[in-house]
Motif scaffolding. Structure first.
Motif, PDB file in Angstrom:
ATOM      1  N   LEU A 159       0.117   0.842  -7.757  1.00  0.00           N
ATOM      2  CA  LEU A 159      -0.108   0.272  -6.432  1.00  0.00           C
ATOM      3  C   LEU A 159      -0.551  -1.187  -6.534  1.00  0.00           C
ATOM      4  CD1 LEU A 159      -1.943   3.325  -4.822  1.00  0.00           C
ATOM      5  CD2 LEU A 159       0.464   2.705  -4.611  1.00  0.00           C
ATOM      6  N   THR A 201       0.837  -1.196   0.000  1.00  0.00           N
ATOM      7  CA  THR A 201       0.000   0.000   0.000  1.00  0.00           C
ATOM      8  C   THR A 201       0.868   1.239   0.000  1.00  0.00           C
ATOM      9  OG1 THR A 201      -0.095   0.014   2.406  1.00  0.00           O
ATOM     10  CG2 THR A 201      -1.844  -1.172   1.248  1.00  0.00           C
ATOM     11  N   ASP A 202       0.305   2.320  -0.464  1.00  0.00           N
ATOM     12  CA  ASP A 202       1.025   3.587  -0.518  1.00  0.00           C
ATOM     13  C   ASP A 202       0.881   4.281   0.823  1.00  0.00           C
ATOM     14  OD1 ASP A 202       2.081   6.019  -0.998  1.00  0.00           O
ATOM     15  OD2 ASP A 202       0.860   6.496  -2.746  1.00  0.00           O
ATOM     16  N   ARG A 247      -5.810   5.230  -2.052  1.00  0.00           N
ATOM     17  CA  ARG A 247      -5.852   4.937  -3.483  1.00  0.00           C
ATOM     18  C   ARG A 247      -7.027   5.636  -4.154  1.00  0.00           C
ATOM     19  NH1 ARG A 247      -4.437  -1.484  -4.253  1.00  0.00           N
ATOM     20  NH2 ARG A 247      -2.632  -1.571  -2.877  1.00  0.00           N
TER      21      ARG A 247
END
Length: 505
Positions: free
Chosen positions: A32, A2-3, A8
């Motif tokens: 992602l 995950t960022d 997202r």
């Protein structure tokens, strides 16, 4: 994966986004989804692009050379060309240095190359790891064995087909800097000027200090201040219009050579030479005088010009200005006399000066005295004609209330303005240090302020109290940093200020 730097999901409905932004957001999602980060905290970087060039450009490598040296570099993608099994990528870093990266099927593999082709856009920051080589055409390059996204750009950069408008270049300076090398150079030119100013003063034994921006009274210049409010004291406050009075207090306290480079604020008109917020240098030297300041101002300007390699600049109408040549001094009264075609002096009656102004359509305020009329005649008829460096001196006492009376010329003070290319660059005084005379002049100014003059100085008891403890004879000067950069670059004042004040969109 995950960022860690954001969700997202998009903050706005997809239908509200321009097509390019929608496509780029979709690529972010796919990044992602593939396990790559769109905004990682760190990426591989062993060298700057400039360091790679500094190492290998002097070697004059032959085309199709492999150095065996592996580096990791990061840059913004400014151009990419896809030939199928090989992608050529042009990377750029903040100082404008560019370097080619080559991403091939053989070195990256199909999956990584395909991800690059479908997920990377112009404007993205990427990290590339690989061997330093030269291409078949002799271009210094990094032959990539791996790449990572450093920061995904969700908005496209301007292009030659859709360039930034002049207004957008100022309003979105960061974009202007990305696409226009002259804007990037301006930032570094101004930094070099500031560094030079400090070096010149430091070498002469001046001490740099910081003084308050928030003030109780407006002093040190004739200007309209910005007004604000200090909630903690329930006290009206002003943003400073000059640095002068606090620097003089420091000199009274024993800092015999003192200076400050700081932001000052004047709530006045905006044009090609005036800004509401600007950078000012002021310096004061105990036991100096007007001649001391002439030498200092010339050194500051010439040293700064040398620091940026611009000792010869182009003035109005293409006239060449060689800053290394001798500078002249001229009396304001002589210049006005020449402009109006008849001798004028401090003894010239006010009504005669008014007639001279009326004949030349110079607008005056009815309450102005003879000194103020003479100053207006000079500013309207003479100032912008002075292209070569000129110290305009011998000002009427009424218009320079902080300057010392002239030693030999009644009604005048020891003051000059340095004019170059028709623009006032640096005023200077033999400073008034008699607290009795200073109080009288500031009382006169405060009465003008009480009558509604928004530019008149107010009575500053704290400053007068300091003077009454003994202020040494001194010379003082101020220099507009932004105007100096204008002179050395030929730019307008908005171009010299990184983020100038603009009307809201």
């Amino acid at each position: 994966m995950t960022d860690p730097h954001g969700p997202r999901t998009t903050p706005a409905p997809e239908d509200d986004l321009p097509e390019q932004m929608r496509v780029r957001r979709e690529k972010r999602e796919r990044l992602l989804g593939s396990g790559r980060a769109a905004y990682p905290a760190a990426v591989p970087r062993t060298h700057t692009l400039a360091e790679v060039r500094a190492t290998y450009d002097p070697q004059g490598l032959e085309p199709d050379t492999r150095t065996g040296d592996v580096v990791s570099v990061v840059g913004r993608v400014i151009h990419t060309r896809n030939t199928g099994k090989l992608c050529f990528v042009r990377l750029r870093e903040g100082d404008g240095t560019e370097l080619q990266a080559m991403l091939s099927l053989a070195d990256l593999g199909e999956e990584a190359l395909d991800e690059y082709k479908h997920l990377v856009d112009i404007g993205d920051y990427i990290s590339v790891t690989g061997e330093v080589i030269t291409s078949r055409r002799g271009e210094l390059s990094v032959q990539a064995t791996a790449w990572e996204m450093a920061a995904k750009a969700l908005r496209p950069l301007p292009t030659e087909h859709k360039p930034l408008s002049p207004e957008a270049r100022v309003r979105q300076r960061y974009l202007d800097m990305i696409v226009n090398p002259e804007s990037r150079r301006m930032v570094r030119t101004k930094a070099a000027v500031l560094k030079s100013l400090r070096r010149t003063l430091d070498e002469r034994g001046y001490v740099e200090v910081e003084t308050p921006i928030l003030q109780l009274t407006n002093g040190g210049a004739a200007a309209r201040p910005f007004r604000t409010h200090l909630n903690a004291f329930d006290q009206p406050m002003l943003l400073r219009i000059a640095l002068e009075l606090d620097l003089k207090k420091a000199m009274i306290g024993g800092v015999d050579k003192v200076y400050e480079i700081g932001r000052t604020f004047r709530n006045e008109g905006l044009d090609s030479t005036h800004a509401a917020e600007f950078s000012m240098l002021e310096a004061y030297e105990a036991f100096g005088d007007l001649e001391t300041m002439k030498e200092l101002v010339r050194a500051l300007v010439v040293d700064a010009a040398r620091a940026v390699g611009r000792t010869v600049v182009t003035g109005r109408n293409g006239e060449e200005i060689d800053l290394e040549q001798p500078w002249r001094s001229a009396s304001l009264l002589d210049l006005v006399s020449e402009a109006v075609g008849t001798p004028v002096s401090m003894e010239t009656p006010l009504d005669e000066l008014v007639k001279l102004a009326d004949a030349r359509e110079v607008e005056l305020q009815p309450q102005w005295n003879a000194g103020e009329v003479l100053l207006e005649l000079y500013e309207q008829l003479v100032e912008d004609t002075l292209v070569q460096p000129t110290f305009v001196e011998d000002y009427p006492e009424a218009v320079r209330p902080l300057a010392k009376p002239h030693r030999s010329k009644a009604g005048l003070v020891e003051a000059f303005d340095l004019i170059i290319n028709g623009v006032e660059l640096a005023p200077a005084y033999t400073e008034l240090n008699d607290p009795v005379i200073q109080r009288d002049r500031l009382v006169e100014q405060s009465l003008l302020a009480a009558k509604g003059d928004p530019e008149a100085m107010e009575l500053d008891e704290a400053f007068l109290r300091a003077m009454e403890h003994g202020m040494p004879p001194a010379g003082g000067m101020g220099l507009g940093v932004d105007r100096l950069v204008m002179l050395l670059t030929g730019a307008g004042i908005r171009e010299t200020i990184l983020f100038p004040l603009l009307r809201p969109e």
